[in-house]
Each structure stands twice: as C-alpha cells, then as structure tokens.
Design an enzyme around this catalytic site. Structure first.
Site, mmCIF file in Angstrom:
data_model
loop_
_atom_site.group_PDB
_atom_site.id
_atom_site.type_symbol
_atom_site.label_atom_id
_atom_site.label_comp_id
_atom_site.label_asym_id
_atom_site.label_seq_id
_atom_site.Cartn_x
_atom_site.Cartn_y
_atom_site.Cartn_z
ATOM 1 N N LYS A 152 37.093 54.836 32.790
ATOM 2 C CA LYS A 152 36.108 54.359 33.692
ATOM 3 C C LYS A 152 34.572 54.144 32.967
ATOM 4 O O LYS A 152 34.392 54.979 32.109
ATOM 5 C CB LYS A 152 35.779 55.138 34.983
ATOM 6 C CG LYS A 152 35.378 54.554 36.029
ATOM 7 C CD LYS A 152 36.465 53.790 36.758
ATOM 8 C CE LYS A 152 36.350 52.975 37.873
ATOM 9 N NZ LYS A 152 37.538 52.603 38.751
ATOM 10 N N GLY A 175 38.906 47.129 58.361
ATOM 11 C CA GLY A 175 38.410 46.265 57.162
ATOM 12 C C GLY A 175 39.191 44.888 57.199
ATOM 13 O O GLY A 175 40.204 44.827 57.837
ATOM 14 N N GLY A 200 38.839 42.508 54.369
ATOM 15 C CA GLY A 200 38.597 42.011 52.958
ATOM 16 C C GLY A 200 39.929 41.553 52.256
ATOM 17 O O GLY A 200 40.992 41.457 52.736
ATOM 18 N N ASN A 201 39.639 41.560 51.015
ATOM 19 C CA ASN A 201 40.963 41.298 50.034
ATOM 20 C C ASN A 201 41.982 42.311 50.374
ATOM 21 O O ASN A 201 43.039 41.684 50.622
ATOM 22 C CB ASN A 201 40.358 41.579 48.589
ATOM 23 C CG ASN A 201 41.572 41.414 47.605
ATOM 24 O OD1 ASN A 201 42.042 42.337 47.314
ATOM 25 N ND2 ASN A 201 41.925 40.199 47.305
HETATM 26 P P1 NAD Z 1 36.253 43.891 50.273
HETATM 27 O O1 NAD Z 1 34.902 43.994 50.062
HETATM 28 O O2 NAD Z 1 37.105 42.497 49.926
HETATM 29 O O3 NAD Z 1 36.606 43.951 51.792
HETATM 30 C C1 NAD Z 1 35.988 45.275 52.501
HETATM 31 C C2 NAD Z 1 36.090 44.915 53.975
HETATM 32 O O4 NAD Z 1 35.748 46.151 54.763
HETATM 33 C C3 NAD Z 1 35.327 43.919 54.587
HETATM 34 O O5 NAD Z 1 36.024 42.976 55.471
HETATM 35 C C4 NAD Z 1 34.112 44.528 55.378
HETATM 36 O O6 NAD Z 1 33.572 43.691 56.220
HETATM 37 C C5 NAD Z 1 34.741 45.825 55.844
HETATM 38 N N1 NAD Z 1 33.756 46.926 56.130
HETATM 39 C C6 NAD Z 1 32.654 47.278 55.253
HETATM 40 N N2 NAD Z 1 32.225 48.348 56.071
HETATM 41 C C7 NAD Z 1 32.824 48.462 57.147
HETATM 42 C C8 NAD Z 1 32.791 49.416 58.351
HETATM 43 N N3 NAD Z 1 31.686 50.175 58.325
HETATM 44 N N4 NAD Z 1 33.553 49.139 59.261
HETATM 45 C C9 NAD Z 1 34.767 48.388 59.303
HETATM 46 N N5 NAD Z 1 34.985 47.525 58.135
HETATM 47 C C10 NAD Z 1 33.945 47.629 57.071
HETATM 48 O O7 NAD Z 1 36.919 45.044 49.653
HETATM 49 P P2 NAD Z 1 38.450 45.470 49.201
HETATM 50 O O8 NAD Z 1 38.688 44.747 47.866
HETATM 51 O O9 NAD Z 1 39.436 44.653 50.301
HETATM 52 O O10 NAD Z 1 38.308 46.899 48.943
HETATM 53 C C11 NAD Z 1 38.589 47.482 50.123
HETATM 54 C C12 NAD Z 1 38.949 49.231 49.674
HETATM 55 O O11 NAD Z 1 40.054 49.056 48.882
HETATM 56 C C13 NAD Z 1 37.841 49.665 48.935
HETATM 57 O O12 NAD Z 1 37.971 51.104 49.237
HETATM 58 C C14 NAD Z 1 38.525 49.598 47.372
HETATM 59 O O13 NAD Z 1 37.796 50.615 46.610
HETATM 60 C C15 NAD Z 1 39.733 49.878 47.675
HETATM 61 N N6 NAD Z 1 40.609 49.118 46.793
HETATM 62 C C16 NAD Z 1 40.621 47.814 46.198
HETATM 63 C C17 NAD Z 1 41.338 47.461 45.135
HETATM 64 C C18 NAD Z 1 41.478 45.710 45.171
HETATM 65 O O14 NAD Z 1 42.237 45.258 44.284
HETATM 66 N N7 NAD Z 1 40.399 45.077 45.772
HETATM 67 C C19 NAD Z 1 42.143 48.199 44.552
HETATM 68 C C20 NAD Z 1 42.372 49.204 44.663
HETATM 69 C C21 NAD Z 1 41.451 49.840 46.016
#
Ligand code: NAD
Length: 428
Positions: free
Chosen positions: A107, A219, A221-222
C-alpha cells in the site's frame, strides 16, 4: 482514517494475533507477519503553479511478498499516516491470499489534499512519487493501483514516469488504467459482481433459490450498483438502497417494496452515487432515514458504503429474517456487532472475501498488461467467477469442518497460505 485515536495498524495486528493463536504459529513467524517486510518513507518536492516548492511526505509499504509481487493502492489523503498504510498493506496480503492470487500485500500514500492541488501539481506529485521509489516497485516487485482520491489519470502519469525512467514500456507496472490504455474490461463490474458470486454460493449451500430472496443494500455507488444488477439478474429482489445526500449533508434510504428498478434509479443518480431525492419520490420511492436500510425485513443485507456501519447499536435493529450479510464495503462491521452476528448465526461473508473481486480483476489487468494482450469481457468475468467461487467454497468448507465463524475461517486460510509460502522459501 479520520478518527485520530483509532490506529488501524494496531487493529490489524490484533486480528493477526488472534489467528496466529488458532494456527499455533511460532514466535519468528508471528514476528515476521505482524510487521511489514519493507517500507519506504520519502519526501517529494513539488514545484507549485505559483513557482514555490512544497515538500510532500510519501510512503510505500510492502507487507509481505512471499506469494508474489506486492499489490495495493496509493491513497492521497490529508490525514494519511504510516500506520494506516501499514494496516492496509497487511490486509492486502490476506485479501490476495484468500482468493489465492499469486500476489503479496502493499500500500502507498501521500499526505496531501488533492482538492487543493491543480491538475498539473497533482501530475508533478505523481511523477515525484514514482521517482522516489522507482527502484523498489515494478511489475515483478510491487504493483500500485488507485485508492482513496487517486484515479486512472494519476495511474497513467505514474506509469509514464516509470516507463520514462526505465526506458521501455511496462504496462504491468500499475493497475486501474483506462480500458484502451492497459486497463481491463470488467474491472468496473468486478467488485459488485464478486459480492454476488459469493452470495449466490451461500444461497446454494443453504438450499435457497435467489428468486425467493429479498435484499437491502447500503450505498448506491460502484459496488452497490453492480451488486444490485447481478443479484437482480439471478432473480433476487432489492427493496432498499441508500446514499449520501451532499446538499442535505445526511444520508437517505430509498425503498420500493415491490423491488427497485435499477436503470430507473441510475437515471437519477450522480457519478458519486447520490440519488436525487425529489425525483425518486416522483417515481414512487419511499424516502426513509439513511440508516433504515439495516432494519428492513429482508433475507440479505449488503453494506456497500462505509466502515463501522453495523455497530453495537445498529446491529440490534437487524431483522430476524436476515440470513446473510455480505460485506461489500471494507470494515463495515465493528468487533462488537460481529460478536452479535456470530451468536445469532447469521451467515457472514467477510469483506476481504466478499469484495475481493476488485483486486482479483486488478490481477487480471496486470497479467494482461504483462502479456500486452487483452481478453474479452466475458473471459474476464468468467475467470472472476471461478476465482471467487473457489475462494468462497474453501472458506465455507473450513468454517463447517472446524466450526469456525466465516470471518475466522477466511483469516485462517489466508494467513496459513502466507505462512506456508514463507516457510517454503525458508524465511522462518
Ligand atoms: P462509491 O464512492 O462509488 O459509492 C459509495 C456510495 O456510498 C455512494 O452511493 C454514496 O452516496 C454512499 N454513501 C456515502 N456515505 C453514506 C452514508 N452515510 N449512508 C449511506 N450511503 C452512503 O464507492 P464504492 O467504490 O462503491 O465503494 C464502496 C465501499 O466498497 C468502500 O468501503 C470501498 O472501500 C469498498 N470497496 C470498493 C472496491 C471497488 O472496487 N470499488 C473494492 C473493494 C472495496
């Protein structure tokens, strides 16, 4: 990372110590694995747009590379600390090991706030980071990726600097690149789909058809959107998702008891995963307080937003109907809540297994980049499914055989694999 008194590295070491007891590891092995193998601390002078020079502090930590080159993101964050980077590097070692990809854990980070830096300043910072560690990272040594506040553009600047310094093309140096510039198809879907591959397998073991299940997701998001997509394709019904509302500075949950319509909701969602509240109401969604996702009458809960969301308080509101929790987010469950979930016998798919689809696809990106030959999306997703399914089955079998909680079983498998690699190499 924001809480000043929370030390992630101490937490990571405690988790490791508990599994070291189960595995009855000897002192030297414990000493080796509860600390990073190598770490680099460096200063990065950056000429700012106004002509002044500012010096940033950067890090790269390689926790362990007994199973293969290091892998792990680079974060840009004003509160970045070396202990956060150490913890995340250690967690990467376990995550790569649990899905059995031949990579170690690394990291990196820079203490900075990219919001206050122009694009050119960010470019110089990225190039400066690479100049400081270019001899210690690389496709056969340690492979960086995007993380908090870094993106595909940052990765391309870093790649360009690395290739300039080494005088040749090395697309396998870094992952998270755009498709067409060394990125892999399927990376966008990988984490959310990976979560659902594990949910599908858990349901299979329980003898439950996905069509007969209902889920709530935190959530949008992605990770959440692709998890919802694949789960719906399998026949499952999502009634609730939630998101952060930037204007109101609070979160909301959106519910439609007959099932949300993914495409419709995506049409009113911004690129940060925020859903437009008024438009959702017009489309017939109930708008509830943000934490309502956890108390829904569903079979499956998927936290896919933030850490520490299932805690000593909120865990009490989980419905008796819930059979599976699949952790899409990193660290969504606190140790106190985890204890309650274990006692209630809810099937837990822990974060470093459930969300490992992302790093698995990054590994595929690295492999494709090293070959300079790129696969079709179906091939990527098919390989991803095989890896995730095999990893899930191994953890679940051990959990049943040794009567271990799923999180403990996943740790036992991951740590044991790394221990064996260190021993086979004659390190301990
Ligand atoms: P993102 O930024 O695309 O989406 C995050 C979502 O969470 C958004 O819809 C946002 O509005 C919502 N959110 C934020 N605060 C909130 C709250 N208080 N209550 C409800 N919703 C809330 O992020 P992502 O890439 O989808 O990642 C989400 C989680 O998954 C994170 O913990 C990230 O570390 C983990 N993760 C992501 C990946 C990846 O490939 N994207 C891989 C491993 C782990």
């Amino acid at each position: 990372m924001s809480a000043t008194n929370y030390n992630a590295f101490e937490t990571a070491q405690k988790q490791f110590d508990a599994v070291a007891e189960i595995l009855e590891l000897d002192g030297a092995t414990r000493d080796l694995l509860r600390n990073p193998l190598r770490e680099y601390h460096f200063s990065i002078p950056v000429t700012m747009d106004d002509g002044t020079v500012k010096v940033f502090r950067g890090f790269r930590v390689l926790h362990n590379d007994a199973r293969g080159p290091g892998k792990g993101g680079i974060r840009f964050h004003p509160q970045e600390t070396i202990d956060t980077v150490r913890a995340l590097a250690m967690w990467m070692t376990w995550k790569c090991a649990v899905v059995d990809i031949p990579l170690g854990g690394g990291k990196g980070g820079v203490i900075c706030d990219p919001h206050n830096l122009s694009a050119r300043e960010q470019e110089r910072l990225c190039r400066g980071w690479v100049r400081q560690v270019s001899k210690n990272v690389g496709p056969l040594a340690d492979v960086p990726a995007p993380d908090v506040m870094t993106n595909a553009q940052h990765m391309l600047w870093m790649l360009d600097e690395f290739e300039t310094l080494h005088g040749a093309k090395y697309p396998g140096f870094i992952t998270g690149k755009p498709v067409g510039m060394g990125g892999s198809l399927g990376r966008t879907e990988a984490t959310g789909y990976g979560v659902i591959f594990t949910v599908r397998e858990a349901l299979k073991e329980m003898g439950i058809r996905p069509e007969d299940t209902v889920a709530a997701v935190q959530g949008f998001g992605n990770v959440s959107q692709y998890a919802v997509q694949l789960y719906s394709q399998l026949g499952g019904k999502v009634t609730t998702v939630s998101c952060w509302d930037q204007a109101d500075r609070k979160s909301y949950a959106f519910r439609k008891k007959e099932g949300i319509d993914l495409k419709e909701l995506q049409g009113i969602t911004d690129r940060f995963g925020g859903i437009e509240r008024n438009k959702a109401m017009e489309l017939g969604y109930e708008v509830l307080p943000g934490d309502a996702w956890i108390e829904q009458d569903v079979d499956i809960l998927i936290p896919a937003a933030l850490e520490n969301e299932i805690n000593a308080e909120s865990v009490k509101r989980i419905s008796d109907r819930v059979k599976i929790i699949a952790e899409g987010a990193n660290g969504p469950t606190t140790p106190e809540a985890d204890e309650v979930i274990r006692e209630r016998g809810i099937f837990m798919i822990p974060d470093f297994l459930a969300n490992a689809g992302g790093v698995t696809c990054s590994y595929f990106e690295q492999v494709q980049s090293n070959m300079n030959y790129y696969w079709e999306k179906d091939e990527v997703l098919g390989k991803l499914d095989s890896r995730m399914t095999a990893a899930f089955i191994a953890v679940s079998e051990l959990s049943r055989k040794k009567k271990l909680y799923m999180r403990d079983a996943a740790y036992v498998i991951a740590i044991d694999r790394v221990v064996q690699a260190c021993k086979n190499r004659g390190w301990v």
